[in-house]
Design an enzyme around this catalytic site. Structure first.
Site, PDB file in Angstrom:
ATOM      1  N   ASP A 232      40.210  44.044  34.594  1.00  0.00           N
ATOM      2  CA  ASP A 232      39.179  43.774  33.593  1.00  0.00           C
ATOM      3  C   ASP A 232      37.801  44.168  34.127  1.00  0.00           C
ATOM      4  O   ASP A 232      37.616  44.379  35.338  1.00  0.00           O
ATOM      5  CB  ASP A 232      39.216  42.277  33.251  1.00  0.00           C
ATOM      6  CG  ASP A 232      38.761  41.983  31.838  1.00  0.00           C
ATOM      7  OD1 ASP A 232      38.071  42.820  31.237  1.00  0.00           O
ATOM      8  OD2 ASP A 232      39.081  40.882  31.348  1.00  0.00           O
TER       9      ASP A 232
ATOM     10  N   ARG B 206      27.638  36.787  31.177  1.00  0.00           N
ATOM     11  CA  ARG B 206      28.845  35.974  31.381  1.00  0.00           C
ATOM     12  C   ARG B 206      28.811  35.357  32.787  1.00  0.00           C
ATOM     13  O   ARG B 206      29.831  35.343  33.498  1.00  0.00           O
ATOM     14  CB  ARG B 206      30.120  36.796  31.188  1.00  0.00           C
ATOM     15  CG  ARG B 206      31.281  35.933  30.754  1.00  0.00           C
ATOM     16  CD  ARG B 206      32.623  36.644  30.861  1.00  0.00           C
ATOM     17  NE  ARG B 206      33.654  35.833  30.230  1.00  0.00           N
ATOM     18  CZ  ARG B 206      34.933  35.900  30.531  1.00  0.00           C
ATOM     19  NH1 ARG B 206      35.380  36.729  31.436  1.00  0.00           N
ATOM     20  NH2 ARG B 206      35.795  35.138  29.910  1.00  0.00           N
TER      21      ARG B 206
ATOM     22  N   ASP C 223      39.289  42.577  22.280  1.00  0.00           N
ATOM     23  CA  ASP C 223      39.465  41.130  22.389  1.00  0.00           C
ATOM     24  C   ASP C 223      39.732  40.513  21.019  1.00  0.00           C
ATOM     25  O   ASP C 223      40.069  39.341  20.928  1.00  0.00           O
ATOM     26  CB  ASP C 223      38.209  40.470  22.989  1.00  0.00           C
ATOM     27  CG  ASP C 223      38.259  40.458  24.508  1.00  0.00           C
ATOM     28  OD1 ASP C 223      39.308  40.817  25.069  1.00  0.00           O
ATOM     29  OD2 ASP C 223      37.241  40.083  25.133  1.00  0.00           O
TER      30      ASP C 223
HETATM   31  C1  GLA Z   1      38.054  39.565  28.864  1.00  0.00           C
HETATM   32  C2  GLA Z   1      39.358  40.183  28.422  1.00  0.00           C
HETATM   33  C3  GLA Z   1      40.263  39.086  27.893  1.00  0.00           C
HETATM   34  C4  GLA Z   1      40.483  38.062  28.957  1.00  0.00           C
HETATM   35  C5  GLA Z   1      39.171  37.513  29.458  1.00  0.00           C
HETATM   36  C6  GLA Z   1      39.368  36.622  30.661  1.00  0.00           C
HETATM   37  O1  GLA Z   1      37.335  39.084  27.781  1.00  0.00           O
HETATM   38  O2  GLA Z   1      39.155  41.172  27.483  1.00  0.00           O
HETATM   39  O3  GLA Z   1      41.483  39.652  27.458  1.00  0.00           O
HETATM   40  O4  GLA Z   1      41.198  38.650  30.016  1.00  0.00           O
HETATM   41  O5  GLA Z   1      38.273  38.546  29.817  1.00  0.00           O
HETATM   42  O6  GLA Z   1      38.191  36.132  31.145  1.00  0.00           O
END
Ligand code: GLA
Length: 738
Positions: A471, A436, A541
């Protein structure tokens, strides 16, 4: 005291009427495990359950008595719990019992998350010292039995008492030899957006393991194992749960021996792990939780939920009702500015939402995920006034304000990376693998932890921030600790976790009023370790209601609903493209910490009315959703329908959900047998009204005995009249004792 030492039998019994662990001193001084599981009479000796000596091995006896701490090289060829390399290079240990101490309460484990007690009377702890004079090692096994729970917590402290260097190669938090007979393993496995699906199978001869070498527990495997007697279901049968309070590399493993023995172990993953103990040094393992139940899988979940919700989670928000939130991510992703956020917050306030969360994209030059992680200063192009006026304006609308951060990461395109390229994890002279478009900071270095504490604290102190989503969006590659010498690189992964926990500890201590939510690309670090710092976590997610059925069903085996973030998102769903009714999306998300993750400006009048009713419904029943007893009724896995329920602790209120995943023609009459209700009471059964139906038409009265023994009518539904039609349709009933 629930820890009894029988001097004549040389036997130690931990007991509380709900679970027993009986240990016995063998003739050679080793400490054997005589029994674990069903509660036994503490007044009696159980010596006969195991031989008095180790018996060695032969072709006939290849599985000697289990030891509290099995080690390699001495005749027990099953998986060990402790492997220590002595100064002479050997790994043989002769660990003899030295003594033990019994104390009220439960000491904390320094630097690591653990369960705790509020009163010393809640638990009894026994510390048992085992020692090997040749190696110069003392192993102190700590066992805590909780007063009112079928639970024993275990960890271990190793001390180098000699004059040479020891290297810890394997150091499991727990090793358990199960009672004889066949066992099955239920584990929770998956992938990003498909976390924690339950998988159950017989334990075949040999080993089966789950684990992680990613630097986080991962989306792939949960650090919890359920060991079940064949035939055990949600309500009946015997089982054990072993769950690790840790968030990094772990191993959970079961071994079935040639004569049918079953050993389970859980702890730090030994692969790549090596921890040096110089003379006088100590090393402490994470904590493992052992639960036992003869009331099926549900009995294990009840025990874990209560322990994790009340005595692992902590802080201001542990017992407080959690706010209904709206998270900006799926609604606008990186595409926002101050004005747009205010419009979203205004539309959220109109729906009754209580907390507005600004997700990724507010800092540095972050318009895409290619840049700026590490630069925790506001993106002035999007938010010219900064965070403080944004938070103030949102608060002025009647909402509290929350913020997303990802402290452990750095983008190669960032000021932080330019200033400190050596802070990113990597092996000197080798390229770093990006994921990422980001790299991981080396939190095994104290100066990195100090820097992050200061940088994040400045953000949190600079605006009125009530909630933080922390996160962690990638796993670790090219593991290497630049600050450690070559011969200590085996410590890297665990030191990374210790640094991460230290950062969590400092920030949650400095900002105790903040509601913290942990996240790792959804459920990539959704584990008991994180729960000790953040009382809630983003479960996945994947926000599709049907996918969430399986994810939340699986996660609910170990974790309470108060931990599980669950949001209603827009359709077609962004992860799977599925279109489900708004009512179904809410029906699934109610069973968790409820929120929305969509653009509230793009809703029709009808949708707004429905969402207002959903928010009000959740607020009305929040206590039972967040703190009630959760019961799994019908599994969504491989099925056309699914059902579950929550019940208040006094059994006067319950909420039941049924989801028809796929509609089939000519449904047979169907009743859903409920659980956890009071059979002697009558319940008013009311369908959660839909916007298009008057509530009064949906009420009947039913006895608890009938709801349990016969069931709640689904087809046709006598508290709703008419068949449930359509794929992905959901129904909710509220039961109130009259
Ligand atoms: C991750 C989290 C999501 C969001 C994205 C933002 O994937 O799990 O909920 O916050 O990052 O980049």
């Amino acid at each position: 005291m629930p820890a009894t030492w029988h001097e004549t039998a040389r036997e130690l019994h931990l007991h509380n009427g709900q679970v027993s662990l009986v240990l016995g001193l063998l003739d050679n001084g080793w400490l054997g495990q005589l029994h674990v599981g069903a509660p036994l009479d503490p007044g009696a000796s159980h010596r006969h359950l195991g031989p008095v000596d180790f018996r060695g091995f032969s072709n006939r006896v290849d599985e000697p008595i289990g030891l509290v701490l099995p080690v390699p090289g001495v005749g027990d060829f099953r998986v060990p719990a402790l492997v220590i390399e002595s100064p002479d290079g050997s790994t043989v240990l002769d660990l003899v019992y030295v003594g033990h101490r019994v104390m009220a309460g439960k000491p904390a484990i320094e630097g690591l998350p653990s369960t705790y007690v509020e009163e010393a009377s809640e638990a009894t702890t026994v510390e048992i010292d085992l020692a090997d004079g040749v190696a110069g090692l003392r192993a102190t096994v700590t066992l805590t039995i909780f007063e009112d729970r079928p639970i024993i917590a275990r960890s271990m402290r190793l001390t180098n008492t000699g004059t040479g260097r020891l290297v810890v190669r394997t150091s499991m938090s727990a090793s358990v030899d199960l009672p004889s007979g066949p066992w099955e393993l239920l584990a929770f496995s998956g992938a990003w957006a498909r976390e924690r699906h339950p998988h159950r199978a017989a334990i075949l001869p040999g080993r089966r393991s789950v684990g992680s070498l990613r630097g986080a527990t991962g989306h792939q495997q949960d650090p919890s194992l359920f060991l079940l007697r064949p035939g055990t279901d949600e309500v009946h049968g015997e089982g054990f749960a072993l769950s690790l309070v840790y968030s990094g590399n772990f191993l959970g493993e079961v071994e079935s021996g040639p004569r049918g023995s079953t050993r389970a172990r859980i702890g730090l993953h030994p692969d790549g792990f090596a921890w040096t103990l110089e003379p006088g040094d100590t090393f402490t393992t994470p904590e493992a939780i052992l639960a036992w139940s003869d009331a099926g899988v549900g009995g294990l979940s009840d025990a874990l939920h209560a322990l994790y919700r009340d005595r692992l989670a902590r802080g201001t928000w542990r017992d407080r009702p959690r706010p209904v939130l709206l998270n900006s991510w799926e609604g606008v992703y990186f595409d926002f500015d101050h004005a747009r956020l205010i419009e979203m917050a205004r539309a959220s306030a109109d729906l009754g939402i209580e907390l507005f969360v600004l997700d990724d994209g507010w800092f540095g030059e972050r318009d895409t995920d290619t840049t700026s992680l590490g630069d925790w200063t506001v993106n002035r192009r999007k938010l010219s006034g900064g965070l403080a006026p944004l938070a103030a304006e949102i608060e002025g609308l009647g909402l509290s304000f929350g913020l997303w951060i990802e402290p452990e990461m750095v983008s190669a395109r960032s000021r932080l990376f330019e200033a400190h390229p050596d802070w990113a994890i990597g092996v000197p002279g080798r390229p770093r693998t990006e994921s990422r478009q980001q790299l991981v900071l080396d939190l095994s270095r104290p100066e990195v932890v100090d820097h992050l504490e200061a940088a994040i604290a400045e953000v949190l102190a600079g605006a009125s921030i009530s909630y933080v989503k922390w996160d962690m969006n990638r796993n670790i590659t090219e593991p290497y600790a630049g600050a450690l010498p070559p011969d200590r690189q085996g410590e890297f992964f665990h030191r990374y976790m210790l640094g991460t926990y230290e950062l969590w500890r400092r920030l949650t201590t400095r900002f105790p009023a903040i509601l913290w939510e942990s996240c790792a690309g959804g459920g990539g670090r959704f584990d008991p370790g994180m729960l000790a710092y953040a009382p809630q976590a983003w479960t996945s997610d994947d926000t599709d209601a049907i996918e969430r059925l399986a994810i939340q069903w699986g996660a609910s085996h170990v974790y309470p609903l108060s931990m599980m973030g669950a949001h209603v998102s827009a359709v077609p769903n962004h992860q799977v493209g599925r279109v489900t009714p708004l009512a179904t999306r809410a029906a699934v998300a109610f069973f968790g910490v409820f929120g929305y993750e969509l653009d509230p400006r793009r809703l029709s009048e009808l949708e707004r009315a429905e969402i207002r009713a959903q928010v009000a419904f959740y607020q009305k029943h929040r206590e039972v959703f967040q703190r009630g007893r959760f019961l799994r009724l019908r599994s969504p896995l491989g099925s056309d329908d699914a059902a579950w329920m929550v019940v208040s602790s006094d059994r006067t209120e319950a909420i039941v959900a049924h989801v028809r995943i796929l509609e089939r023609p000519v449904q047979p009459p169907d009743r859903l047998q409920l659980r956890g209700l009071d059979p002697l009471r009558t319940y008013r059964v009311e369908r959660f009204p839909r916007a298009d139906r008057p509530a009064s038409s949906l009420v009947v009265a039913r006895g608890g005995d009938e709801l349990i023994g016969v069931g709640l009518a689904l087809e046709p539904d006598d508290a709703g009249a008419g068949h449930q039609r359509g794929d992905f349709s959901a129904r909710i009933w509220v039961l109130t004792a009259s």
